[in-house]
Design a protein around this motif. Structure first.
Motif, PDB file in Angstrom:
ATOM      1  N   LEU A 319       0.826  -1.202   0.000  1.00 10.64           N
ATOM      2  CA  LEU A 319       0.000   0.000   0.000  1.00 10.64           C
ATOM      3  C   LEU A 319       0.865   1.259   0.000  1.00 10.64           C
ATOM      4  O   LEU A 319       0.444   2.303  -0.517  1.00 10.64           O
ATOM      5  N   SER A 320       2.062   1.165   0.548  1.00 13.90           N
ATOM      6  CA  SER A 320       2.960   2.313   0.520  1.00 13.90           C
ATOM      7  C   SER A 320       3.342   2.686  -0.906  1.00 13.90           C
ATOM      8  O   SER A 320       3.579   3.863  -1.203  1.00 13.90           O
ATOM      9  N   PHE A 321       3.393   1.708  -1.800  1.00 15.12           N
ATOM     10  CA  PHE A 321       3.679   2.011  -3.207  1.00 15.12           C
ATOM     11  C   PHE A 321       2.521   2.782  -3.837  1.00 15.12           C
ATOM     12  O   PHE A 321       2.742   3.646  -4.701  1.00 15.12           O
ATOM     13  N   TYR A 322       1.300   2.483  -3.430  1.00 10.60           N
ATOM     14  CA  TYR A 322       0.161   3.257  -3.924  1.00 10.60           C
ATOM     15  C   TYR A 322       0.271   4.705  -3.469  1.00 10.60           C
ATOM     16  O   TYR A 322       0.040   5.643  -4.258  1.00 10.60           O
ATOM     17  N   ILE A 323       0.624   4.903  -2.205  1.00  9.35           N
ATOM     18  CA  ILE A 323       0.747   6.273  -1.688  1.00  9.35           C
ATOM     19  C   ILE A 323       1.880   7.012  -2.388  1.00  9.35           C
ATOM     20  O   ILE A 323       1.738   8.176  -2.799  1.00  9.35           O
ATOM     21  N   LEU A 324       3.027   6.340  -2.540  1.00  6.41           N
ATOM     22  CA  LEU A 324       4.172   6.963  -3.206  1.00  6.41           C
ATOM     23  C   LEU A 324       3.843   7.309  -4.655  1.00  6.41           C
ATOM     24  O   LEU A 324       4.201   8.388  -5.151  1.00  6.41           O
ATOM     25  N   THR A 325       3.149   6.408  -5.344  1.00 12.72           N
ATOM     26  CA  THR A 325       2.778   6.671  -6.728  1.00 12.72           C
ATOM     27  C   THR A 325       1.839   7.858  -6.826  1.00 12.72           C
ATOM     28  O   THR A 325       1.959   8.702  -7.735  1.00 12.72           O
ATOM     29  N   PHE A 326       0.913   7.961  -5.889  1.00 17.37           N
ATOM     30  CA  PHE A 326      -0.014   9.096  -5.883  1.00 17.37           C
ATOM     31  C   PHE A 326       0.738  10.417  -5.689  1.00 17.37           C
ATOM     32  O   PHE A 326       0.461  11.412  -6.385  1.00 17.37           O
ATOM     33  N   LEU A 327       1.710  10.434  -4.778  1.00 21.22           N
ATOM     34  CA  LEU A 327       2.482  11.655  -4.556  1.00 21.22           C
ATOM     35  C   LEU A 327       3.298  12.028  -5.785  1.00 21.22           C
ATOM     36  O   LEU A 327       3.344  13.205  -6.182  1.00 21.22           O
ATOM     37  N   VAL A 328       3.950  11.042  -6.396  1.00 27.14           N
ATOM     38  CA  VAL A 328       4.742  11.317  -7.607  1.00 27.14           C
ATOM     39  C   VAL A 328       3.845  11.812  -8.720  1.00 27.14           C
ATOM     40  O   VAL A 328       4.205  12.733  -9.475  1.00 27.14           O
ATOM     41  N   ALA A 329       2.643  11.218  -8.853  1.00 25.99           N
ATOM     42  CA  ALA A 329       1.714  11.652  -9.897  1.00 25.99           C
ATOM     43  C   ALA A 329       1.282  13.094  -9.674  1.00 25.99           C
ATOM     44  O   ALA A 329       1.171  13.882 -10.640  1.00 25.99           O
ATOM     45  N   PHE A 523       0.235  -0.987 -11.495  1.00 31.46           N
ATOM     46  CA  PHE A 523       0.802  -0.683 -12.809  1.00 31.46           C
ATOM     47  C   PHE A 523      -0.306  -0.472 -13.843  1.00 31.46           C
ATOM     48  O   PHE A 523      -0.200   0.423 -14.697  1.00 31.46           O
ATOM     49  N   LEU A 524      -1.355  -1.263 -13.774  1.00 33.96           N
ATOM     50  CA  LEU A 524      -2.476  -1.069 -14.690  1.00 33.96           C
ATOM     51  C   LEU A 524      -3.102   0.310 -14.486  1.00 33.96           C
ATOM     52  O   LEU A 524      -3.494   0.975 -15.468  1.00 33.96           O
ATOM     53  N   LEU A 525      -3.205   0.762 -13.249  1.00 35.18           N
ATOM     54  CA  LEU A 525      -3.770   2.083 -12.987  1.00 35.18           C
ATOM     55  C   LEU A 525      -2.862   3.184 -13.540  1.00 35.18           C
ATOM     56  O   LEU A 525      -3.352   4.186 -14.088  1.00 35.18           O
ATOM     57  N   ILE A 526      -1.545   3.009 -13.407  1.00 30.37           N
ATOM     58  CA  ILE A 526      -0.609   4.003 -13.949  1.00 30.37           C
ATOM     59  C   ILE A 526      -0.722   4.065 -15.464  1.00 30.37           C
ATOM     60  O   ILE A 526      -0.765   5.148 -16.072  1.00 30.37           O
ATOM     61  N   VAL A 527      -0.789   2.889 -16.097  1.00 20.85           N
ATOM     62  CA  VAL A 527      -0.922   2.849 -17.556  1.00 20.85           C
ATOM     63  C   VAL A 527      -2.247   3.470 -17.985  1.00 20.85           C
ATOM     64  O   VAL A 527      -2.316   4.214 -18.979  1.00 20.85           O
TER      65      VAL A 527
END
Length: 839
Positions: A319-329, A523-527
């Motif tokens: 779940l931390s990767f989801y949070i990190l991805t959201f911040l980077v986005a 990854f699917l959500l990022i794509v």
């Protein structure tokens, strides 16, 4: 026989004080061991029964023949709700004859025959532990009888001793040492202490052989402690040096169980040869030659709090990767918004000039120039439509090169282009240029390519459904068989760190695969987010989206994310019951991930000529087919390895030709003639180097690697064929990725900060992941007993072992690898496609 035994019951019974039913039971056993003439004519004519009252801890020295039978009577007092254990031990000084020892209790009969090693040599020592049944009375005196008989006509001298077992109950966390032989099995009792719902029983030995069996059985009398019946009830597993079984209180209503240790008479079950081959056929083998010193320890297993902590830890990591991805986005979106505002404020500056600041490389400087010579002006003009010899070429604004693409209202299909003769001619002209740009290989309509690459996603989704359903059904059947039969040799767990939950024997190994599913979904959500942004840019006719950067087709990325999620699901299915028959479940989608990554790398610079989904999945299906054949028939099969090596080399050559000529060749009857012509013109008439040097270097290295792997497989013939096949795929992927990065840097392209961070992070994580992967906690290439020699304790939160950490790190590394493929060409988003080189 029954009539004869009944008539002789007064002669062969254990005594006048015993009941007639008990005397008949003893006589029936004696009849089974008597000679054919004795059973026909009655025991009174063939046997002389000697009855003796005996005491505990006294050694009786006596003889026995086929005409004389001795029965020893023992009595002792038993108490309610207490199991009383006695041990009988018999030593025969002449062990070349078969001697039977029969122990009977009021409701049970326990027989023991001195076992024969290799069916030829008997043991001189026999020891059995006799469990007295419980009594309903507060206190009761019970009798049991030891009957010694033989079929030999010669006198056999023996020593008999019966003693009470004092050290019979195992204590928690206290090591108990003992010695067992094939003729002297051992078993002990363990009672669950208050507050302990699960324990792990560990049996260790410093000796690999002789092979042994450790069994966990409910409190019943008699105990199944012989080689031929130890597998009848409870849970059991073979062992060499280590055995471990996790036992739960809920499975034993009496809150206690027996730990039974049986030494086998031969070692094939543990993967060892017959170790003793006497020179003299009549030579006696001492039972001590197969004695085994063992230690048993019963320790409390983890409690529910550790389960909860393990699950929360697993969820928290991903779940931390989801949070990190959201911040980077959010940061990236803000940066792009500011950049867009800057472009609007400076309309006179072209997007190419406000891009990454890259100075285009001259065609004279690109690629490998043989012998240091310069290219002719004709070659430069052929490769670049507008080139300046002294300066290279001038950047043009998007407004000057933007082409208005009118889309037909009718259905657009890829075949509509390929069937035109002028397009075929154009292909030959464009694809055979010495220097190609992405614009040369991105000529097809974007709707055609979008449909072409979306098929990858829908096909892999269909494959996943039809592949996963029978796999799930099969592993559920495996787990059911393990639970019903108690055979712990079916599945290759790390038994020292296998935490059961419900019907699952190793829940931790299944839970650790959650990362593949969660990161694949991320990854699917990022794509999807990138896909939406790109489609919006196309709708507003953004020239940067239409004319700049690598053509964006997301179908392969969707397929990669789906494959990562399926890898997690199938790896979890494999770890429900890991063994050699279902290892293919763990590797099938690894092949697909490696193949899809290579296709995506190739698609970046060759969007028009990449393989179709049907061709790609057909090739991957062939790989999986060979994987199954290798697991079933590959072990030591010379014919299989020859056929596979030839196919491997031929496939490598055909793929090399396809890549080198960009698909502009035909496999028909005239191919040999054309090959000879090329060899004659390029090698005989004139010694000219290859036209496409960079491609040739890559393909030569690829052929060296693949031919070396084929030779290794043919010579060594590794037992783990599935891993060998996966190593081939990974080596080719790494080789092509390294080539791509090198060529990207040689083309004066740069790697942006986000992509560079992803590359470094992924490489570090892969390094740690491989370290834990090669720890080898179990291996189905050996016998279950030998596999358990590699078992180790948990190393993380008392819940996860080395292989679980491999699952964590490899899922993160795969996710990072996908991000690298997604972001590595972001620096080209503002560079015109006719200035992006193909390699």
């Amino acid at each position: 026989m029954l009539r004869s035994c009944w008539k002789s019951r007064h002669k062969c019974g254990p005594g006048p004080s015993a009941s007639p039913l008990l005397r008949l039971c003893v006589c029936l056993c004696l009849c089974a061991c008597a000679t054919r003439r004795g059973c026909a004519e009655g025991l009174s004519d063939t046997k002389t029964v000697v009855h003796k009252d005996a005491d505990f801890d006294v050694t009786y020295n006596d003889t026995v023949t086929n005409d004389v039978q001795t029965i020893y009577t023992f009595n002792h007092t038993v108490s309610r709700n207490k199991v009383h254990i006695t041990h009988t031990h018999k030593h025969c000084r002449i062990a070349s004859t078969l001697v039977t020892m029969l122990a009977t209790a009021p409701t049970k009969v326990l027989s023991s025959v001195a076992p024969r090693y290799q069916r030829k040599y008997p043991y001189a020592h026999v020891g059995r532990t006799l469990c007295q049944p419980q009594t309903r009375a507060l206190s009761e005196t019970q009798f049991f009888f030891v009957d010694v008989s033989t079929l030999s006509s010669q006198r056999v001298n023996y020593l008999l001793r019966v003693s009470r077992v004092e050290s019979f109950t195992l204590q928690t966390d206290k090591k108990f040492s003992f010695v067992a032989t094939p003729s002297q099995p051992q078993y002990f009792k363990y009672v669950f202490p208050d507050g302990v719902d699960s324990v792990i029983v560990k049996v260790n030995s410093q000796m690999n052989f002789p092979c042994s069996v450790m069994s966990i059985q409910d409190i019943l009398c008699p105990v199944y402690d012989l080689d031929n019946n130890v597998a009848f009830i409870g849970m059991y597993q073979t062992m060499t040096t280590t055995a471990a079984i996790t036992v739960q209180r809920k499975d034993f209503p009496s809150n206690s169980f027996y730990v039974v240790i049986v030494v086998k008479t031969e070692d094939e079950a543990c993967g060892g040869p017959l170790r003793f081959y006497p020179l003299q056929p009549d030579e006696l083998i001492d039972a001590g030659n197969r004695s085994k010193a063992l230690d048993v320890v019963v320790s409390p297993a983890i409690n529910s709090e550790v389960y909860v902590m393990g699950m929360l830890f697993c969820l928290g990591i991903f779940l931390s990767f989801y949070i990190l991805t959201f911040l980077v986005a959010c940061i990236e979106n803000k940066r792009m918004h500011r950049r867009r505002e800057g472009l609007l404020n400076t309309p006179s500056v072209s997007p190419a000039e406000t891009g990454n600041g890259m100075t285009p490389v001259s065609p004279y400087e690109y690629g490998s120039i043989d012998n240091g010579s310069t290219l002719s002006s004709e070659a430069v003009t052929d490769s670049m439509a507008s080139a300046d010899v002294n300066y290279g070429y001038m950047e043009q604004s998007l407004d000057s090169v933007g082409r208005c693409r009118q889309e037909s209202l009718s259905s657009v299909e890829e075949d509509d282009y390929d069937t035109l003769a002028d397009i075929d001619s154009d292909k030959n002209i464009v694809r055979t240029k010495k220097f190609l740009c992405v614009s040369d290989l991105a000529r097809k309509d974007k709707r055609v390519l979008s449909k072409k690459y979306q098929i990858y996603f829908w096909n892999i989704a269909t494959i996943a459904v039809f592949y996963a359903l029978p796999v799930i059904q099969l592993v559920i059947t495996y787990q059911t068989v393990v639970n019903v039969t108690g055979n712990q040799d079916i599945c290759y767990y790390n038994f020292l760190c296998a935490h059961p939950l419900g019907a699952l024997s190793a829940f931790n190994n299944i839970l650790s695969n959650l990362g593949y599913v969660m990161l694949g979904l991320l990854f699917l959500l990022i794509v999807l987010q990138r896909d939406i942004v790109h489609k919006r840019a196309l709708l507003r006719n953004d020239l940067a989206a239409l004319e700049c950067g690598i053509p964006k087709h997301f179908g392969l990325f969707y397929a990669m994310g789906t494959a990562l999620m399926m890898e997690g699901l199938l790896s979890a299915c494999y770890h429900v019951c890991p063994n050699y028959t279902n290892f293919q479940f763990d590797t099938s989608f690894m092949y697909m991930i490696a193949g899809l990554c290579m296709l995506k790398l190739y698609q970046k610079r060759h969007p028009d000529i990449n393989a179709s989904a049907y061709t790609a999945y057909a090739c991957l299906a062939a790989v999986i087919f060979f994987s199954v054949l290798g697991v079933v028939f590959g072990k030591g099969n010379t014919v299989f390895w020859i056929v596979f090596s030839v196919i491997h080399i031929m496939a490598t050559l055909l793929l090399s030709i396809q890549l080198y000529y960009m698909g502009r060749w035909r496999l028909d009857s005239g191919i040999l003639r054309r090959m000879l012509y090329v060899i004659y013109t390029d090698c005989v008439r004139q010694c000219s180097g290859p036209m496409y040097i960079d491609r040739m270097v890559l393909l030569v290295m690829g052929n060296i690697v693949n031919w070396s792997l084929a030779a290794y497989g043919l010579i060594e013939r590794p037992n783990d064929f599935a891993s060998y096949l996966l190593a081939i795929a990974i080596c080719n992927l790494l080789l092509y990725f390294a080539f791509y990065i090198i060529m990207k840097l040689r083309s004066n392209e740069r790697i942006q900060c986000l992509a560079l961070v992803c590359i470094i992070f992924t490489a570090v994580v892969w390094g740690f992941a491989l370290f834990f992967f090669f720890q080898g906690l179990s291996t189905w290439q050996k016998t279950p007993a030998e596999s358990r020699e590699h078992n180790r304790d948990c190393i993380l939160l008392s819940f996860f072992d080395d292989h679980d950490i491999w699952h964590f790190l490899s899922s993160i590394a795969m996710f990072g690898s996908f991000l690298v493929l997604l972001t590595m060409d972001d620096d080209l988003d503002t560079v015109q496609r006719d200035k992006i080189y193909v390699f």
